[in-house]
Each structure stands twice: as structure tokens, then as C-alpha cells.
Scaffold this motif. Structure first.
Motif: not given
Length: 95
Positions: A22-38
Motif C-alpha cells: 500500500s505504501e508503494t502505491e501511495a508513494f508512486a502516486k505522490q511522486l508522480s504528482q510532485i514531478l507533474t507539478h515540477v
């Protein structure tokens, strides 16, 4: 940019972190959102903009290091429950 679960698992393995599914999926989603924002921020022209460390303009809020008189040892240790020759005793809290 999309970060996959495999990317997160690879980084976790390299960092020797134990990450649940569950943490892997959450981190993947959060990191993708961060990189999209950047990526979105990259569209703005920042030529001629000074890099800033603070928005308040504070430089150094510390006072100058000046030698000045301090308390005498007897006054500083007046309320200590137990005293040694050069200081006070602190009760042991770790076994």
C-alpha cells in the motif's frame, strides 16, 4: 512524468527500506504528482529572477557572539537537587 510501482520498489531496495504494497502505491502516486507539478513550474520564465533562500529578506537573525559575564557557579547550582564538585547530578533514566 509517471512513477511506477517498480520505480518505487527499486529505490526502496537501493535505500534498504521495507515498504509495504500500500505504501508503494501511495508513494508512486505522490511522486508522480510532485514531478507533474515540477514540470508545470518549468513552463514559467525565470530568467533574471534572483534565487531566494527566504521570502522575508532576513539575512542573519543571530546576535553577535560577545563575551559577557555569566552567573557564578554557586548561584547557578543553588537550586540543584544534588551537586558534584563541578556541576549537578541528573538522575539516570536509561538502564
Amino acid at each position: 512524468m509517471e512513477i511506477t510501482r517498480q520505480d518505487v520498489e527499486k529505490v526502496a531496495k537501493l535505500a534498504r527500506l521495507d515498504v509495504s504494497q500500500s505504501e508503494t502505491e501511495a508513494f508512486a502516486k505522490q511522486l508522480s504528482q510532485i514531478l507533474t507539478h515540477v514540470e508545470k513550474l518549468k513552463q514559467y520564465n525565470t530568467d533574471g529572477v534572483e534565487p531566494t533562500a527566504t521570502v522575508l529578506g532576513q539575512v542573519n537573525v543571530f546576535r553577535d557572539d560577545v563575551v559577557r559575564p555569566s552567573l557564578q557557579v554557586d548561584k547557578a547550582l543553588a537550586n540543584a537537587p544534588e551537586r558534584e564538585a563541578d556541576g549537578f547530578c541528573v538522575p539516570k533514566i536509561i538502564e
